[in-house]
Scaffold this motif. Structure first.
Motif, PDB file in Angstrom:
ATOM      1  N   ALA A  93       0.777  -1.206   0.101  1.00 51.61           N
ATOM      2  CA  ALA A  93      -0.120  -0.030   0.130  1.00 51.61           C
ATOM      3  C   ALA A  93       0.866   1.181  -0.004  1.00 51.61           C
ATOM      4  N   VAL A  94       0.406   2.336  -0.618  1.00 47.84           N
ATOM      5  CA  VAL A  94       1.332   3.464  -0.851  1.00 47.84           C
ATOM      6  C   VAL A  94       0.710   4.427  -0.081  1.00 47.84           C
ATOM      7  N   THR A  95      -0.369   4.627   0.514  1.00 50.10           N
ATOM      8  CA  THR A  95      -0.898   5.309   1.479  1.00 50.10           C
ATOM      9  C   THR A  95      -0.847   4.898   2.973  1.00 50.10           C
ATOM     10  N   LYS A  96      -0.840   5.673   3.973  1.00 53.02           N
ATOM     11  CA  LYS A  96      -0.639   5.291   5.184  1.00 53.02           C
ATOM     12  C   LYS A  96      -2.558   5.092   5.543  1.00 53.02           C
ATOM     13  N   PRO A  97      -2.488   3.816   6.108  1.00 51.84           N
ATOM     14  CA  PRO A  97      -3.986   3.579   6.447  1.00 51.84           C
ATOM     15  C   PRO A  97      -4.860   4.518   7.245  1.00 51.84           C
ATOM     16  N   VAL A  98      -6.133   4.777   6.803  1.00 51.96           N
ATOM     17  CA  VAL A  98      -6.859   5.849   7.316  1.00 51.96           C
ATOM     18  C   VAL A  98      -8.176   5.201   7.756  1.00 51.96           C
ATOM     19  N   VAL A  99      -8.745   5.574   8.885  1.00 51.96           N
ATOM     20  CA  VAL A  99     -10.008   4.894   9.217  1.00 51.96           C
ATOM     21  C   VAL A  99     -11.242   5.701   8.378  1.00 51.96           C
ATOM     22  N   TYR A 100     -11.913   4.937   7.589  1.00 58.35           N
ATOM     23  CA  TYR A 100     -13.174   5.500   6.889  1.00 58.35           C
ATOM     24  C   TYR A 100     -14.365   5.362   7.630  1.00 58.35           C
ATOM     25  N   ALA A 101     -14.567   4.633   8.557  1.00 56.31           N
ATOM     26  CA  ALA A 101     -15.502   4.455   9.414  1.00 56.31           C
ATOM     27  C   ALA A 101     -15.567   3.221  10.474  1.00 56.31           C
ATOM     28  N   GLN A 102     -16.238   3.340  11.559  1.00 61.42           N
ATOM     29  CA  GLN A 102     -16.298   2.326  12.651  1.00 61.42           C
ATOM     30  C   GLN A 102     -17.316   1.465  12.605  1.00 61.42           C
ATOM     31  N   GLY A 103     -17.141   0.304  12.408  1.00 59.68           N
ATOM     32  CA  GLY A 103     -18.374  -0.730  12.438  1.00 59.68           C
ATOM     33  C   GLY A 103     -18.789  -1.043  13.849  1.00 59.68           C
ATOM     34  N   ALA A 104     -19.893  -1.632  13.769  1.00 66.62           N
ATOM     35  CA  ALA A 104     -20.454  -2.137  15.061  1.00 66.62           C
ATOM     36  C   ALA A 104     -21.171  -3.482  14.768  1.00 66.62           C
ATOM     37  N   LEU A 105     -21.246  -4.220  16.109  1.00 61.04           N
ATOM     38  CA  LEU A 105     -21.704  -5.724  15.971  1.00 61.04           C
ATOM     39  C   LEU A 105     -23.239  -5.737  16.418  1.00 61.04           C
ATOM     40  N   ALA A 106     -23.863  -6.684  15.651  1.00 63.36           N
ATOM     41  CA  ALA A 106     -25.222  -6.896  16.276  1.00 63.36           C
ATOM     42  C   ALA A 106     -25.554  -8.377  16.407  1.00 63.36           C
ATOM     43  N   TYR A 107     -26.620  -8.694  16.948  1.00 66.26           N
ATOM     44  CA  TYR A 107     -26.958 -10.249  16.861  1.00 66.26           C
ATOM     45  C   TYR A 107     -28.391 -10.303  16.273  1.00 66.26           C
ATOM     46  N   LEU A 108     -28.747 -11.238  15.478  1.00 60.07           N
ATOM     47  CA  LEU A 108     -30.078 -11.270  14.637  1.00 60.07           C
ATOM     48  C   LEU A 108     -30.488 -12.752  14.726  1.00 60.07           C
ATOM     49  N   SER A 109     -31.909 -12.809  14.641  1.00 66.32           N
ATOM     50  CA  SER A 109     -32.601 -13.759  14.868  1.00 66.32           C
ATOM     51  C   SER A 109     -33.977 -13.695  13.789  1.00 66.32           C
ATOM     52  N   VAL A 110     -34.287 -14.641  13.012  1.00 67.08           N
ATOM     53  CA  VAL A 110     -35.501 -14.294  12.403  1.00 67.08           C
ATOM     54  C   VAL A 110     -36.824 -14.685  13.236  1.00 67.08           C
ATOM     55  N   GLN A 111     -36.398 -15.530  14.329  1.00 65.37           N
ATOM     56  CA  GLN A 111     -37.414 -15.735  15.409  1.00 65.37           C
ATOM     57  C   GLN A 111     -37.440 -14.797  16.578  1.00 65.37           C
ATOM     58  N   SER A 112     -38.569 -14.414  17.271  1.00 67.99           N
ATOM     59  CA  SER A 112     -38.560 -13.505  18.284  1.00 67.99           C
ATOM     60  C   SER A 112     -37.580 -14.300  19.353  1.00 67.99           C
ATOM     61  N   GLN A 113     -36.870 -13.301  19.951  1.00 68.82           N
ATOM     62  CA  GLN A 113     -35.904 -13.608  21.064  1.00 68.82           C
ATOM     63  C   GLN A 113     -36.096 -12.534  22.279  1.00 68.82           C
ATOM     64  N   ASP A 114     -35.773 -12.921  23.347  1.00 66.43           N
ATOM     65  CA  ASP A 114     -35.631 -12.297  24.497  1.00 66.43           C
ATOM     66  C   ASP A 114     -34.264 -11.701  24.724  1.00 66.43           C
ATOM     67  N   PHE A 115     -33.894 -10.510  23.836  1.00 62.01           N
ATOM     68  CA  PHE A 115     -32.555  -9.874  23.863  1.00 62.01           C
ATOM     69  C   PHE A 115     -32.225  -9.257  25.320  1.00 62.01           C
ATOM     70  N   THR A 116     -33.223  -8.899  26.255  1.00 64.92           N
ATOM     71  CA  THR A 116     -33.067  -8.500  27.539  1.00 64.92           C
ATOM     72  C   THR A 116     -32.117  -9.359  28.301  1.00 64.92           C
ATOM     73  N   GLN A 117     -32.112 -10.474  28.248  1.00 68.47           N
ATOM     74  CA  GLN A 117     -31.032 -11.552  28.672  1.00 68.47           C
ATOM     75  C   GLN A 117     -29.534 -11.327  28.227  1.00 68.47           C
ATOM     76  N   GLY A 118     -29.300 -10.449  27.219  1.00 68.12           N
ATOM     77  CA  GLY A 118     -27.961 -10.270  26.887  1.00 68.12           C
ATOM     78  C   GLY A 118     -27.391 -11.562  26.272  1.00 68.12           C
ATOM     79  N   MET A 119     -26.177 -11.679  26.505  1.00 68.69           N
ATOM     80  CA  MET A 119     -25.395 -12.903  25.874  1.00 68.69           C
ATOM     81  C   MET A 119     -25.903 -14.336  26.532  1.00 68.69           C
ATOM     82  N   LYS A 120     -26.595 -14.212  27.723  1.00 66.90           N
ATOM     83  CA  LYS A 120     -26.988 -15.482  28.352  1.00 66.90           C
ATOM     84  C   LYS A 120     -27.977 -15.919  27.303  1.00 66.90           C
TER      85      LYS A 120
END
Length: 253
Positions: A93-120
């Motif tokens: 690469a000939v240019t010093k790396p630059v940050v063009y965006a910061q991504g975020a993580l989500a979790y997804l289900s096609v079924q209804s889930q109780d996300f209030t439990q968090g990772m549990k």
């Protein structure tokens, strides 16, 4: 005949000039950006209608390997700045790396889930398969593993993993072959996901559980001095591109 040959020559010259005037640039793009790249291209074409963009999508790790092996890409938009830093240190690469965006993580289900439990939630018996991007090639997979470990559920759920080779493949698995999956939040902003509801089908992963996903960009050696590649590079850091990225769930400066 002579007139016909003359006309063919003129037409050939016109076509050659048109091809030279309308340059094509090849951009290697991390799969998580696949949902935003078309609006980004459309906005770029308004400013630079003569430049054609060819997009090659894939996991950041695989794209990096292709670039190291001589793939003819001009610019690389990675899901993790670390990959671009490697290419820069190796002189690919000939240019010093630059940050063009910061991504975020989500979790997804096609079924209804109780996300209030968090990772549990992931430890429940009804969750038999968890889609996750391969951490060996996909930064979002690395982030997912990190989040699971910090939430102290990794050991309990690792046998449930179904690996996608890229984050876009992982989204497909989350929608079809798994009960739930870790995805890039940006994918939730595509029209195909409009029917899915926050808190019912998906939720943000607690950002304190994983290292911020800084997405890096570099111009590659093949494109050194290419003004059209530099135009797209500058566009990606412009207010217009940042506005589009923000619309797709990214954090921008």
């Amino acid at each position: 005949m002579r007139q016909g040959n003359s006309m063919k020559f003129v037409l050939g010259m016109v076509l050659s000039f048109a091809l030279l005037s309308a340059g094509e640039i090849k951009i290697a793009v991390a799969a998580n950006v696949s949902y935003a790249i078309e609006p980004l291209k459309k906005a770029f074409y308004v400013l630079y209608p003569k430049t054609n963009i060819e997009v090659i999508l894939g996991s950041s790790g695989k794209l990096t390997a292709q670039i190291k092996n001589g793939a003819p890409y001009d610019l690389f938009m990675s899901a993790n700045i670390k990959y671009t830093e490697i290419l820069y240190k190796e002189g690919i690469a000939v240019t010093k790396p630059v940050v063009y965006a910061q991504g975020a993580l989500a979790y997804l289900s096609v079924q209804s889930q109780d996300f209030t439990q968090g990772m549990k939630l992931l430890t429940e018996d009804k969750i038999k398969k968890i889609a996750i991007a391969n951490p060996k090639t996909a930064p979002y997979g690395v982030a997912a593993v990190e989040a699971l470990k910090h939430a102290n559920v990794y050991e309990a759920v690792k046998k449930k993993f179904v690996y996608g080779e890229s984050i876009s493949q992982t989204v497909t698995y989350a929608m079809t072959a798994a009960d739930i999956g870790f995805i890039a939040k940006s994918s939730l902003f595509s029209p195909q996901m409009a029917h899915l509801k926050e808190g019912i089908h998906w939720s943000d992963v607690d950002e304190t559980l994983y290292t911020p996903i800084e997405q890096g960009m570099v111009i590659l050696k093949k494109a050194e001095g290419n003004s059209e590649v530099k135009d797209f590079y500058d566009f990606m850091l412009s207010a217009k591109a940042q506005e589009i990225l923000k619309h797709f769930g990214y954090t921008v400066e």
